[in-house]
Scaffold this motif. Structure first.
Motif, mmCIF file in Angstrom:
data_model
loop_
_atom_site.group_PDB
_atom_site.id
_atom_site.type_symbol
_atom_site.label_atom_id
_atom_site.label_comp_id
_atom_site.label_asym_id
_atom_site.label_seq_id
_atom_site.Cartn_x
_atom_site.Cartn_y
_atom_site.Cartn_z
ATOM 1 N N PRO A 114 0.802 -1.231 0.000
ATOM 2 C CA PRO A 114 0.000 0.000 0.000
ATOM 3 C C PRO A 114 0.833 1.278 0.000
ATOM 4 O O PRO A 114 0.343 2.337 -0.382
ATOM 5 N N ARG A 115 2.102 1.191 0.433
ATOM 6 C CA ARG A 115 2.964 2.375 0.495
ATOM 7 C C ARG A 115 3.912 2.482 -0.690
ATOM 8 O O ARG A 115 4.709 3.415 -0.780
ATOM 9 N N ALA A 116 3.843 1.504 -1.594
ATOM 10 C CA ALA A 116 4.769 1.494 -2.730
ATOM 11 C C ALA A 116 4.387 2.568 -3.750
ATOM 12 O O ALA A 116 3.212 2.881 -3.943
ATOM 13 N N PHE A 117 5.402 3.151 -4.382
ATOM 14 C CA PHE A 117 5.157 4.089 -5.466
ATOM 15 C C PHE A 117 4.669 3.314 -6.690
ATOM 16 O O PHE A 117 4.940 2.122 -6.838
ATOM 17 N N SER A 118 3.966 4.007 -7.557
ATOM 18 C CA SER A 118 3.497 3.374 -8.786
ATOM 19 C C SER A 118 3.839 4.243 -9.985
ATOM 20 O O SER A 118 3.981 5.465 -9.857
ATOM 21 N N ILE A 119 4.003 3.617 -11.114
ATOM 22 C CA ILE A 119 4.248 4.330 -12.363
ATOM 23 C C ILE A 119 3.164 3.948 -13.359
ATOM 24 O O ILE A 119 2.650 2.826 -13.337
ATOM 25 N N LYS A 120 2.811 4.915 -14.195
ATOM 26 C CA LYS A 120 1.801 4.676 -15.216
ATOM 27 C C LYS A 120 2.400 4.849 -16.606
ATOM 28 O O LYS A 120 3.273 5.696 -16.803
ATOM 29 N N SER A 121 1.932 4.062 -17.518
ATOM 30 C CA SER A 121 2.339 4.171 -18.918
ATOM 31 C C SER A 121 1.149 3.809 -19.781
ATOM 32 O O SER A 121 0.143 3.279 -19.285
ATOM 33 N N SER A 122 1.248 4.090 -21.062
ATOM 34 C CA SER A 122 0.130 3.785 -21.951
ATOM 35 C C SER A 122 0.628 3.427 -23.342
ATOM 36 O O SER A 122 1.755 3.768 -23.719
ATOM 37 N N THR A 123 -0.213 2.729 -24.077
ATOM 38 C CA THR A 123 0.085 2.324 -25.445
ATOM 39 C C THR A 123 -1.140 2.601 -26.310
ATOM 40 O O THR A 123 -2.264 2.253 -25.929
ATOM 41 N N ARG A 124 -0.920 3.204 -27.461
ATOM 42 C CA ARG A 124 -2.032 3.568 -28.338
ATOM 43 C C ARG A 124 -2.235 2.540 -29.449
ATOM 44 O O ARG A 124 -1.288 1.881 -29.887
ATOM 45 N N VAL A 125 -3.483 2.466 -29.876
ATOM 46 C CA VAL A 125 -3.884 1.533 -30.938
ATOM 47 C C VAL A 125 -4.642 2.313 -31.997
ATOM 48 O O VAL A 125 -5.556 3.088 -31.673
ATOM 49 N N TRP A 126 -4.267 2.113 -33.237
ATOM 50 C CA TRP A 126 -4.955 2.752 -34.357
ATOM 51 C C TRP A 126 -5.713 1.692 -35.143
ATOM 52 O O TRP A 126 -5.149 0.671 -35.534
ATOM 53 N N ILE A 127 -7.009 1.945 -35.336
ATOM 54 C CA ILE A 127 -7.844 1.047 -36.141
ATOM 55 C C ILE A 127 -8.297 1.796 -37.392
ATOM 56 O O ILE A 127 -8.899 2.864 -37.301
ATOM 57 N N ASP A 128 -7.970 1.225 -38.553
ATOM 58 C CA ASP A 128 -8.375 1.784 -39.836
ATOM 59 C C ASP A 128 -9.388 0.828 -40.462
ATOM 60 O O ASP A 128 -9.006 -0.115 -41.165
ATOM 61 N N PRO A 129 -10.687 1.031 -40.197
ATOM 62 C CA PRO A 129 -11.684 0.101 -40.722
ATOM 63 C C PRO A 129 -11.907 0.235 -42.227
ATOM 64 O O PRO A 129 -12.505 -0.642 -42.839
ATOM 65 N N VAL A 130 -11.423 1.325 -42.813
ATOM 66 C CA VAL A 130 -11.594 1.538 -44.250
ATOM 67 C C VAL A 130 -10.629 0.658 -45.037
ATOM 68 O O VAL A 130 -11.020 -0.074 -45.955
ATOM 69 N N ASN A 131 -9.346 0.721 -44.667
ATOM 70 C CA ASN A 131 -8.315 -0.045 -45.373
ATOM 71 C C ASN A 131 -7.982 -1.378 -44.711
ATOM 72 O O ASN A 131 -7.201 -2.156 -45.256
ATOM 73 N N GLY A 132 -8.546 -1.605 -43.538
ATOM 74 C CA GLY A 132 -8.359 -2.895 -42.883
ATOM 75 C C GLY A 132 -7.043 -3.062 -42.156
ATOM 76 O O GLY A 132 -6.443 -4.134 -42.204
ATOM 77 N N TRP A 133 -6.599 -2.013 -41.441
ATOM 78 C CA TRP A 133 -5.358 -2.107 -40.681
ATOM 79 C C TRP A 133 -5.633 -1.905 -39.187
ATOM 80 O O TRP A 133 -6.497 -1.113 -38.803
ATOM 81 N N LEU A 134 -4.895 -2.623 -38.378
ATOM 82 C CA LEU A 134 -4.850 -2.376 -36.944
ATOM 83 C C LEU A 134 -3.387 -2.304 -36.567
ATOM 84 O O LEU A 134 -2.622 -3.236 -36.832
ATOM 85 N N ALA A 135 -2.959 -1.189 -35.965
ATOM 86 C CA ALA A 135 -1.553 -1.000 -35.626
ATOM 87 C C ALA A 135 -1.425 -0.605 -34.164
ATOM 88 O O ALA A 135 -2.168 0.240 -33.660
ATOM 89 N N VAL A 136 -0.473 -1.229 -33.484
ATOM 90 C CA VAL A 136 -0.192 -0.948 -32.078
ATOM 91 C C VAL A 136 1.139 -0.224 -31.998
ATOM 92 O O VAL A 136 2.134 -0.654 -32.595
ATOM 93 N N ASP A 137 1.164 0.886 -31.268
ATOM 94 C CA ASP A 137 2.387 1.676 -31.111
ATOM 95 C C ASP A 137 3.238 1.064 -30.002
ATOM 96 O O ASP A 137 3.348 1.598 -28.889
ATOM 97 N N ALA A 138 3.838 -0.088 -30.307
ATOM 98 C CA ALA A 138 4.661 -0.815 -29.332
ATOM 99 C C ALA A 138 5.925 -1.307 -30.006
ATOM 100 O O ALA A 138 5.888 -1.811 -31.130
#
Length: 298
Positions: A114-138
């Motif tokens: 309960p006293r530990a520090f925490s870090i946050k991060s995030s990853t974005r995802v792009w979905i292109d339903p027109v051309n049929g692509w899914l890309a992850v920024d990882a």
């Protein structure tokens, strides 16, 4: 807001799904911060800080996975456990055994968490339903696969597959270097890596170095294959292609930056950047797939 990396997956083109349907499917998987006893947690958040899990511009969609991880180093747990073990030895008259030490460390972890520090991060995802692509920024394929599992968990029967091309990137990149001839629309830049497939696993890297065809051919003749190659597409976007079909170190070049509007507010600028990025990267991916012999249908 340009993606730095692209782990690319295939969707039907077009994919008949609405942002509202994705929103509803991912709602049960929203991000919840770590409780006092959680070591880590992850979930979907709104990419633009509003209440929408799916951010759309035109028909392009943006998602964002959020992570939180508590920082509780093993060295801290071991240090406290060592001190507690001494106290326990004095009390019971003998040293704690393996089982006692394991239980002691578990108790200390529960106490300190309960006293530990925490870090946050995030990853974005792009979905292109027109051309049929899914890309992850990882950068790592493993992180992209974890995100894909979350999407598959939320979206029932999501029709996503790996992107399979007719010619493996490693083989194609090696040929381009050996023949000193990049595919149409692309140029080869000054960074590359060639690796041997034998027991030695020998590697040679060129960084900001002009690639002399004879030097490269000598390494290829010696059994090495290209595993990473820096390239530029249409004088507009630079990137590094890997043997695993990942597109890394993506960077918009000056010709695109010159068209950036300077008078937009933050929301307008974000929309303009997202529209520009998705439009350019959809074309880049299509041209790259074509350069690799087109898609290979199982």
């Amino acid at each position: 807001m340009w993606f730095k990396n692209l782990q690319i997956y295939r969707l039907p083109a077009p994919w008949a799904i609405t942002p509202e349907q994705i929103e509803e499917a991912l709602a049960p998987l929203k991000f919840v911060e770590c409780s006092s006893q959680d070591m880590s947690t992850q979930g979907w958040v709104a990419p633009r800080g509003n209440d929408k899990l799916v951010y759309t511009v035109g028909k392009q969609m943006l998602l964002q996975m959020q992570y939180e991880k508590k920082l509780l180093p093993a060295s801290v747990i071991n240090q406290v456990a060592k001190a507690r073990a001494i106290e326990l030895e004095e009390k019971q008259g003998f040293k704690p055994g393996k089982k006692q030490m394991r239980e002691l460390k578990e108790d200390i972890t529960e106490e300190l968490l309960p006293r530990a520090f925490s870090i946050k991060s995030s990853t974005r995802v792009w979905i292109d339903p027109v051309n049929g692509w899914l890309a992850v920024d990882a950068a790592a394929a493993s992180k992209a696969d974890d995100i894909l599992k979350s999407l598959l968990k939320g979206i029932d029967k999501m029709p996503v597959t790996n992107l399979n091309v007719a010619t493996s990137p490693g083989s194609a990149m090696t040929t381009w270097l050996a023949e000193d001839d990049a595919p149409g629309g692309f140029t080869v830049d000054q960074d590359t890596e060639l690796s041997a497939s034998g027991e030695s696993r020998a590697k040679v890297r060129f960084v900001n170095h002009t690639l002399e065809p004879e030097d490269v051919r000598r390494h290829i003749a010696g059994g090495k294959q290209c595993t990473r190659l820096a390239m530029t597409w249409a004088d507009r976007v630079s990137f590094v292609l890997t043997e695993g079909m990942a597109v890394k170190s993506v960077k918009a070049l000056d010709v695109l930056k010159e068209n950036e509007a300077q008078s937009f507010d933050d929301d307008e600028r974000f929309d303009a950047d997202f529209t520009l990025m998705t439009g350019e990267l959809a074309k880049l991916i299509a041209d790259l797939v074509l350069a690799l012999g087109g898609e290979h249908k199982d």
